[in-house]
Design a protein around this motif. Structure first.
Motif, short mmCIF file in Angstrom:
data_model
loop_
_atom_site.label_atom_id
_atom_site.label_comp_id
_atom_site.label_asym_id
_atom_site.label_seq_id
_atom_site.Cartn_x
_atom_site.Cartn_y
_atom_site.Cartn_z
N THR A 3 -0.55 -22.35 -21.09
CA THR A 3 -0.81 -21.00 -21.57
C THR A 3 -0.28 -20.02 -20.53
O THR A 3 -0.04 -20.39 -19.37
CB THR A 3 -2.32 -20.74 -21.76
N TYR A 4 -0.10 -18.78 -20.93
CA TYR A 4 0.38 -17.78 -19.97
C TYR A 4 -0.63 -17.61 -18.83
O TYR A 4 -0.26 -17.36 -17.69
CB TYR A 4 0.60 -16.43 -20.67
N GLU A 15 9.74 -16.36 -17.55
CA GLU A 15 9.49 -16.19 -18.99
C GLU A 15 9.76 -14.76 -19.42
O GLU A 15 10.39 -14.51 -20.45
CB GLU A 15 8.03 -16.57 -19.30
N LYS A 16 9.32 -13.80 -18.63
CA LYS A 16 9.50 -12.39 -18.95
C LYS A 16 10.99 -12.03 -19.00
O LYS A 16 11.45 -11.34 -19.92
CB LYS A 16 8.79 -11.52 -17.92
N THR A 414 8.36 -12.70 -30.83
CA THR A 414 9.05 -12.41 -29.57
C THR A 414 8.38 -11.24 -28.84
O THR A 414 8.17 -11.28 -27.62
CB THR A 414 10.53 -12.08 -29.83
N VAL A 415 8.03 -10.20 -29.60
CA VAL A 415 7.41 -9.02 -28.99
C VAL A 415 6.01 -9.35 -28.47
O VAL A 415 5.63 -8.92 -27.36
CB VAL A 415 7.35 -7.86 -30.01
N VAL A 416 5.24 -10.14 -29.22
CA VAL A 416 3.91 -10.54 -28.75
C VAL A 416 4.02 -11.29 -27.43
O VAL A 416 3.26 -11.04 -26.47
CB VAL A 416 3.18 -11.40 -29.80
N VAL A 419 5.13 -8.65 -24.55
CA VAL A 419 4.06 -7.75 -24.13
C VAL A 419 2.94 -8.52 -23.44
O VAL A 419 2.36 -8.07 -22.45
CB VAL A 419 3.52 -6.96 -25.35
N SER A 420 2.67 -9.72 -23.93
CA SER A 420 1.58 -10.53 -23.38
C SER A 420 1.90 -11.04 -21.98
O SER A 420 1.04 -11.06 -21.10
CB SER A 420 1.27 -11.71 -24.30
N VAL A 421 3.16 -11.48 -21.80
CA VAL A 421 3.51 -12.00 -20.48
C VAL A 421 3.42 -10.90 -19.43
O VAL A 421 2.98 -11.12 -18.29
CB VAL A 421 4.90 -12.67 -20.49
N ALA A 422 3.79 -9.68 -19.81
CA ALA A 422 3.67 -8.54 -18.89
C ALA A 422 2.21 -8.24 -18.59
O ALA A 422 1.85 -7.90 -17.45
CB ALA A 422 4.36 -7.31 -19.49
N LYS A 423 1.37 -8.37 -19.61
CA LYS A 423 -0.06 -8.09 -19.44
C LYS A 423 -0.69 -9.11 -18.48
O LYS A 423 -1.48 -8.75 -17.59
CB LYS A 423 -0.77 -8.13 -20.80
N VAL A 424 -0.36 -10.38 -18.67
CA VAL A 424 -0.92 -11.41 -17.81
C VAL A 424 -0.40 -11.27 -16.37
O VAL A 424 -1.13 -11.50 -15.40
CB VAL A 424 -0.59 -12.82 -18.37
N LEU A 425 0.86 -10.85 -16.24
CA LEU A 425 1.41 -10.65 -14.90
C LEU A 425 0.66 -9.59 -14.11
O LEU A 425 0.54 -9.67 -12.88
CB LEU A 425 2.89 -10.24 -15.01
#
Length: 428
Positions: A3-4, A15-16, A414-416, A419-425
């Protein structure tokens, strides 16, 4: 697959970068796809075209009771249309009034009349000070637009797996006389697909409102919109349950054939108690002399009976079921393993409710728009357009072709991810 949340900062950065490149390629395509509203597709509308042939200039335009349908009169609908609608929503024909084409219009009118004329002899809501409505969330944005338009205070209530949180509903309704109504989509709810359980329906029927003019606005829009022939949800008839509980006047139930035959040219109905019907008629006579009785007959002649309705709706289901299945398969493959969202795969209705990571919904919808995919605005399923967690996104898969939907879904996924990978980062 990790998972992220399980990935290292370095893995997330890689990934980002890959997702940013993928997104840039999508933007370059110049797509123009629309998943913003729950409209029937052209394929679905084609299924109803034979209805245009059931009436000709040679047709006898008389109701079964002898009424000439070409003329004025019959304020509450022809008897055979009442009987058909009653079967569709599971109530008694004597509880049904047939209107024009739009159930939303009926809902608006019911709130407007309550505001300016009152309900069954009670003082108009507009003269009672603060008026409140309970709003199960996520819910239908057009419901909330009506109450906001009239300055009615909206109180969000969590929608659970079997219906609204009834502890909260009972607390408000039974103790606060300023609470005058609640919006409900009891079957295949918009947008979550939730179906109200028998216990929830009975608890609704057993409410003890502090306000005599409290009403449940029961929008049974998807009563017959099943996706599967062998797995169909059923709910109790709220009108008969209220009657049993000693609350016969507590419900306004709405429905229409807008997504059954032709949106804009269907028939819409209100089902309620005899007392409410008498009150509504006393006000409706000022507004109209009657609705389109010829269109009511057209629907009756086309469907003939409830078996005809069921047969037609299974054709509708066959047209849209692959779209829901495709989205569920894609999300299961691409979203679930990464831990970046969840959704309900409904058994009927017109929508999928997707829950992204908290704080991501608005950015997801905006980036989809920039990539050429228009979706319902983030926040729309909540009063005042304010999702407190900025997480819920309504997906409307019915209108695009399967090919167009597949394109839009790939963009969305792709957008989910992006945006999610940036949020987790941010949390690393």
């Amino acid at each position: 697959m990790k998972t992220y949340q399980e990935m290292s900062k370095e893995e997330l950065m890689q990934e980002k970068t890959a997702l940013e490149q993928e997104y840039a390629k999508i933007v370059e395509k110049g797509l123009a796809l629309d998943m913003s509203r729950g409209k029937p597709s052209a394929e679905q509308l084609d299924l109803s075209m034979p209805m245009m042939d059931v009436l000709t200039s040679e047709s006898i335009l008389k109701s079964e009771n002898g009424t000439d349908l070409r003329n004025y009169g019959v304020l509450d609908g022809i008897p055979e249309a009442k009987a058909l609608v009653a079967e569709m929503i599971g109530c008694k024909a004597e509880n049904v009034m047939i209107y024009g084409n739009s159930s939303l219009n009926i809902m608006y009118d019911q709130v407007a009349r309550a505001m300016y004329d009152g309900v069954c002899g009670c003082e108009p809501w507009s003269k009672q000070g603060t008026v409140k409505f309970l709003c199960p969330v996520p819910g239908y944005d057009r419901h909330f637009a009506i109450t906001e338009h009239f300055g009615i205070e909206m109180i969000p209530v969590d929608l659970l797996e079997d219906g609204p949180d009834m502890d909260v509903v009972e607390k408000y309704v039974n103790n606060d006389a300023s609470v005058k109504g609640i919006w409900c989509v009891p079957k295949y709810a918009n947008p979550s697909g939730v179906v109200y359980s028998d216990e929830v329906v009975r608890r609704f029927a057993g409410l003890k409102p502090a306000a005599k003019d409290f009403r449940i606005f029961w929008d049974n829009a998807y009563a017959i919109h099943h996706l599967y022939e062998d797995d169909q949800a059923e709910i109790l008839d709220i009108l008969s349950e209220c009657e049993k509980a000693g609350n016969p006047d507590m419900v306004f139930e709405f429905c229409s054939t807008s997504k059954v035959t032709f949106p804009g040219s269907g028939i819409a109905a209100l089902a309620t108690s005899p007392s409410n019907i008498a009150d509504i008629k006393s006000q409706l006579t000022i507004q109209t002399i009657g609705y389109d009785k010829i269109n009511q007959l057209r629907h009756v002649l086309y469907f003939k009976n409830m078996e005809g309705v069921k047969e037609h709706m299974m054709k509708q289901a066959a047209a849209i079921r692959p779209k829901f299945a495709m989205l569920d398969e894609l999300f299961t493959r691409e979203i679930a393993p990464r831990g970046i969202g969840n959704w309900i795969n409904p058994k009927g209705g017109y929508f999928i409710s997707f829950t992204a990571l908290e704080g991501c919904a608005r950015e997801i919808v905006q980036k989809c728009k920039e990539a050429g995919v228009v979706m319902t605005g983030a926040g729309a399923p909540f009063p005042y357009g304010k999702d407190p967690k900025d997480a819920v996104i309504r997906i409307a898969p019915t209108y695009p072709s399967l090919e167009e939907l597949a394109q839009a879904a790939e963009v969305f996924v792709t957008v989910v991810k992006l945006v999610s990978v940036a949020k987790v980062l941010e949390s690393k």
